[in-house]
Design a protein around this motif. Structure first.
Motif, PDB file in Angstrom:
ATOM      1  N   PHE A 127       0.802  -1.215   0.000  1.00 53.50           N
ATOM      2  CA  PHE A 127       0.000   0.000   0.000  1.00 53.50           C
ATOM      3  C   PHE A 127       0.842   1.275   0.000  1.00 53.50           C
ATOM      4  O   PHE A 127       0.325   2.355   0.274  1.00 53.50           O
ATOM      5  N   ALA A 128       2.121   1.172  -0.318  1.00 50.84           N
ATOM      6  CA  ALA A 128       3.005   2.336  -0.330  1.00 50.84           C
ATOM      7  C   ALA A 128       2.749   3.182  -1.577  1.00 50.84           C
ATOM      8  O   ALA A 128       2.287   2.701  -2.607  1.00 50.84           O
ATOM      9  N   SER A 129       3.086   4.451  -1.456  1.00 52.84           N
ATOM     10  CA  SER A 129       2.943   5.348  -2.605  1.00 52.84           C
ATOM     11  C   SER A 129       4.054   5.070  -3.619  1.00 52.84           C
ATOM     12  O   SER A 129       5.015   4.356  -3.332  1.00 52.84           O
ATOM     13  N   ASP A 130       3.902   5.669  -4.784  1.00 51.53           N
ATOM     14  CA  ASP A 130       4.925   5.489  -5.820  1.00 51.53           C
ATOM     15  C   ASP A 130       6.264   6.058  -5.376  1.00 51.53           C
ATOM     16  O   ASP A 130       7.316   5.494  -5.679  1.00 51.53           O
ATOM     17  N   ALA A 131       6.235   7.170  -4.657  1.00 54.72           N
ATOM     18  CA  ALA A 131       7.488   7.774  -4.188  1.00 54.72           C
ATOM     19  C   ALA A 131       8.174   6.880  -3.165  1.00 54.72           C
ATOM     20  O   ALA A 131       9.406   6.753  -3.173  1.00 54.72           O
ATOM     21  N   ALA A 132       7.407   6.254  -2.298  1.00 53.61           N
ATOM     22  CA  ALA A 132       8.007   5.351  -1.311  1.00 53.61           C
ATOM     23  C   ALA A 132       8.600   4.123  -1.995  1.00 53.61           C
ATOM     24  O   ALA A 132       9.681   3.660  -1.612  1.00 53.61           O
ATOM     25  N   LEU A 133       7.922   3.600  -3.005  1.00 54.19           N
ATOM     26  CA  LEU A 133       8.471   2.471  -3.755  1.00 54.19           C
ATOM     27  C   LEU A 133       9.737   2.867  -4.511  1.00 54.19           C
ATOM     28  O   LEU A 133      10.682   2.081  -4.618  1.00 54.19           O
TER      29      LEU A 133
ATOM     30  N   SER B 295      12.415  10.804  -5.394  1.00 57.67           N
ATOM     31  CA  SER B 295      11.405  10.523  -4.378  1.00 57.67           C
ATOM     32  C   SER B 295      11.573  11.375  -3.123  1.00 57.67           C
ATOM     33  O   SER B 295      10.688  11.385  -2.265  1.00 57.67           O
ATOM     34  N   LEU B 296      12.636  12.103  -3.013  1.00 61.04           N
ATOM     35  CA  LEU B 296      12.939  12.851  -1.788  1.00 61.04           C
ATOM     36  C   LEU B 296      11.877  13.887  -1.399  1.00 61.04           C
ATOM     37  O   LEU B 296      11.485  13.920  -0.237  1.00 61.04           O
ATOM     38  N   PRO B 297      11.386  14.722  -2.299  1.00 65.47           N
ATOM     39  CA  PRO B 297      10.398  15.729  -1.862  1.00 65.47           C
ATOM     40  C   PRO B 297       9.127  15.116  -1.264  1.00 65.47           C
ATOM     41  O   PRO B 297       8.623  15.598  -0.256  1.00 65.47           O
ATOM     42  N   VAL B 298       8.624  14.054  -1.864  1.00 63.52           N
ATOM     43  CA  VAL B 298       7.388  13.447  -1.365  1.00 63.52           C
ATOM     44  C   VAL B 298       7.629  12.711  -0.067  1.00 63.52           C
ATOM     45  O   VAL B 298       6.841  12.796   0.876  1.00 63.52           O
ATOM     46  N   VAL B 299       8.757  11.987   0.014  1.00 64.36           N
ATOM     47  CA  VAL B 299       9.060  11.226   1.228  1.00 64.36           C
ATOM     48  C   VAL B 299       9.322  12.179   2.393  1.00 64.36           C
ATOM     49  O   VAL B 299       8.849  11.955   3.516  1.00 64.36           O
ATOM     50  N   LEU B 300      10.040  13.268   2.170  1.00 59.65           N
ATOM     51  CA  LEU B 300      10.289  14.229   3.249  1.00 59.65           C
ATOM     52  C   LEU B 300       9.019  14.981   3.633  1.00 59.65           C
ATOM     53  O   LEU B 300       8.851  15.366   4.776  1.00 59.65           O
ATOM     54  N   GLY B 301       8.131  15.195   2.689  1.00 55.52           N
ATOM     55  CA  GLY B 301       6.882  15.881   2.980  1.00 55.52           C
ATOM     56  C   GLY B 301       5.971  15.066   3.861  1.00 55.52           C
ATOM     57  O   GLY B 301       5.149  15.607   4.602  1.00 55.52           O
ATOM     58  N   ASN B 302       6.101  13.723   3.812  1.00 56.03           N
ATOM     59  CA  ASN B 302       5.254  12.857   4.630  1.00 56.03           C
ATOM     60  C   ASN B 302       5.785  12.669   6.038  1.00 56.03           C
ATOM     61  O   ASN B 302       5.098  12.108   6.872  1.00 56.03           O
ATOM     62  N   LEU B 303       7.004  13.099   6.295  1.00 58.60           N
ATOM     63  CA  LEU B 303       7.559  12.940   7.645  1.00 58.60           C
ATOM     64  C   LEU B 303       7.008  13.958   8.543  1.00 58.60           C
ATOM     65  O   LEU B 303       6.512  14.445   9.185  1.00 58.60           O
TER      66      LEU B 303
END
Length: 84
Positions: free
Chosen positions: A13-19, A76-84
């Motif tokens: 169920f991970a997002s595309d950025a996490a994958l 993937s860095l902007p999306v992954v950092l935005g979710n933290l």
């Protein structure tokens, strides 16, 4: 089997950025293995052994995997950092 399913649940169920970040980390881990193998090859370098069939270009593999992994992580860095 329950532990394997618990491990796969976040990946399913991970997002595309996490994958993409997971793929980048996997490439970097493989690049680390290639770096270690290249150091071992340099340490035990023998011209007779290098002439035989089966030579693996560890340096090229390391460089390719490091660049691909870094690109995946950078995308993937902007999306992954935005979710933290």
């Amino acid at each position: 089997m329950g532990a394997a399913m618990e491990f796969m649940n976040p990946l399913t169920f991970a997002s595309d950025a996490a994958l993409l970040a997971f793929a980048g980390l996997t490439c970097w881990a493989l690049a680390g293995v290639c770096l270690v193998m290249d150091k071992l090859r340099e340490k035990h370098r023998s011209l007779d052994r290098l002439e035989r069939v089966g030579f693996v270009p560890w340096t090229g593999l390391f460089l390719g995997l490091a660049i691909i992994g870094g690109g995946c992580l950078a995308m993937s860095l902007p999306v992954v950092l935005g979710n933290l």
